[in-house]
Design a protein around this motif. Sequence first.
Motif, PDB file in Angstrom:
ATOM      1  N   UNK A  34       0.816  -1.221   0.000  1.00  0.00           N
ATOM      2  CA  UNK A  34       0.000   0.000   0.000  1.00  0.00           C
ATOM      3  C   UNK A  34       0.849   1.270   0.000  1.00  0.00           C
ATOM      4  N   UNK A  35       2.155   1.125   0.247  1.00  0.00           N
ATOM      5  CA  UNK A  35       3.019   2.297   0.352  1.00  0.00           C
ATOM      6  C   UNK A  35       3.028   2.918   1.728  1.00  0.00           C
ATOM      7  N   UNK A  36       2.393   2.270   2.680  1.00  0.00           N
ATOM      8  CA  UNK A  36       2.329   2.768   4.059  1.00  0.00           C
ATOM      9  C   UNK A  36       3.647   2.552   4.789  1.00  0.00           C
ATOM     10  N   UNK A  37       4.290   1.422   4.531  1.00  0.00           N
ATOM     11  CA  UNK A  37       5.532   1.058   5.202  1.00  0.00           C
ATOM     12  C   UNK A  37       6.720   1.737   4.541  1.00  0.00           C
ATOM     13  N   UNK A  38       7.567   2.341   5.355  1.00  0.00           N
ATOM     14  CA  UNK A  38       8.788   2.969   4.856  1.00  0.00           C
ATOM     15  C   UNK A  38      10.011   2.142   5.219  1.00  0.00           C
ATOM     16  N   UNK A  39      10.020   1.575   6.406  1.00  0.00           N
ATOM     17  CA  UNK A  39      11.148   0.762   6.877  1.00  0.00           C
ATOM     18  C   UNK A  39      10.654  -0.104   8.041  1.00  0.00           C
ATOM     19  N   UNK A  40      11.229  -1.285   8.196  1.00  0.00           N
ATOM     20  CA  UNK A  40      10.819  -2.162   9.298  1.00  0.00           C
ATOM     21  C   UNK A  40      11.917  -3.169   9.599  1.00  0.00           C
ATOM     22  N   UNK A  41      11.943  -3.621  10.835  1.00  0.00           N
ATOM     23  CA  UNK A  41      12.875  -4.659  11.233  1.00  0.00           C
ATOM     24  C   UNK A  41      12.870  -4.850  12.738  1.00  0.00           C
ATOM     25  N   UNK A  42      13.529  -5.920  13.173  1.00  0.00           N
ATOM     26  CA  UNK A  42      13.564  -6.220  14.606  1.00  0.00           C
ATOM     27  C   UNK A  42      14.738  -5.540  15.318  1.00  0.00           C
ATOM     28  N   UNK A  43      14.548  -5.286  16.600  1.00  0.00           N
ATOM     29  CA  UNK A  43      15.662  -4.972  17.495  1.00  0.00           C
ATOM     30  C   UNK A  43      16.227  -6.313  17.942  1.00  0.00           C
ATOM     31  N   UNK A  44      17.535  -6.366  18.213  1.00  0.00           N
ATOM     32  CA  UNK A  44      18.179  -7.607  18.630  1.00  0.00           C
ATOM     33  C   UNK A  44      18.770  -7.467  20.021  1.00  0.00           C
ATOM     34  N   UNK A  45      18.740  -8.561  20.779  1.00  0.00           N
ATOM     35  CA  UNK A  45      19.353  -8.559  22.108  1.00  0.00           C
ATOM     36  C   UNK A  45      20.837  -8.946  21.990  1.00  0.00           C
ATOM     37  N   UNK A  46      21.493  -9.145  23.112  1.00  0.00           N
ATOM     38  CA  UNK A  46      22.926  -9.461  23.125  1.00  0.00           C
ATOM     39  C   UNK A  46      23.246 -10.787  22.437  1.00  0.00           C
ATOM     40  N   UNK A  47      22.262 -11.685  22.371  1.00  0.00           N
ATOM     41  CA  UNK A  47      22.446 -12.962  21.689  1.00  0.00           C
ATOM     42  C   UNK A  47      21.957 -12.905  20.229  1.00  0.00           C
ATOM     43  N   UNK A  48      21.684 -11.701  19.754  1.00  0.00           N
ATOM     44  CA  UNK A  48      21.202 -11.443  18.398  1.00  0.00           C
ATOM     45  C   UNK A  48      19.862 -12.099  18.109  1.00  0.00           C
ATOM     46  N   UNK A  49      19.032 -12.217  19.145  1.00  0.00           N
ATOM     47  CA  UNK A  49      17.667 -12.718  18.994  1.00  0.00           C
ATOM     48  C   UNK A  49      16.714 -11.517  19.025  1.00  0.00           C
ATOM     49  N   UNK A  50      15.617 -11.566  18.263  1.00  0.00           N
ATOM     50  CA  UNK A  50      14.678 -10.441  18.245  1.00  0.00           C
ATOM     51  C   UNK A  50      14.100 -10.164  19.633  1.00  0.00           C
ATOM     52  N   UNK A  51      14.099  -8.886  19.995  1.00  0.00           N
ATOM     53  CA  UNK A  51      13.549  -8.489  21.303  1.00  0.00           C
ATOM     54  C   UNK A  51      12.570  -7.324  21.164  1.00  0.00           C
TER      55      UNK A  51
END
Length: 97
Positions: A34-51
């Motif tokens: 739809x053009x609504x999203x500009x950028x997206x992604x996860x934050x990572x913890x110290x073990x590089x797992x999504x948090x």
Amino acid sequence: MIFAVLCKNKPDHLHVRMENRPLHLEWVDGLNEKGTLKIAGPFLDAQEKPCGSMLLIEAQDQASAEAIAAQDPYGKAGLFEKVEVKPFKWLYNNPGV
């Protein structure tokens, strides 16, 4: 107007994230189409797992941005401890400028 959607996962909820990931990606793909999203992604913890997650979305106003954020399957599944929706001014490396 651009809004940052900042989401923090609840501790020990990685399984909830993984179980709901296909629905979340489908939702994000829809925002992108739809053009609504500009950028997206996860934050990572110290073990590089999504948090957590961050999305930059385009919406008419704060209420519209919050309504979009409330549709996230991750949020509906109870993954998030906290969600903030904040107006964002994209100054650098904005492809739309």
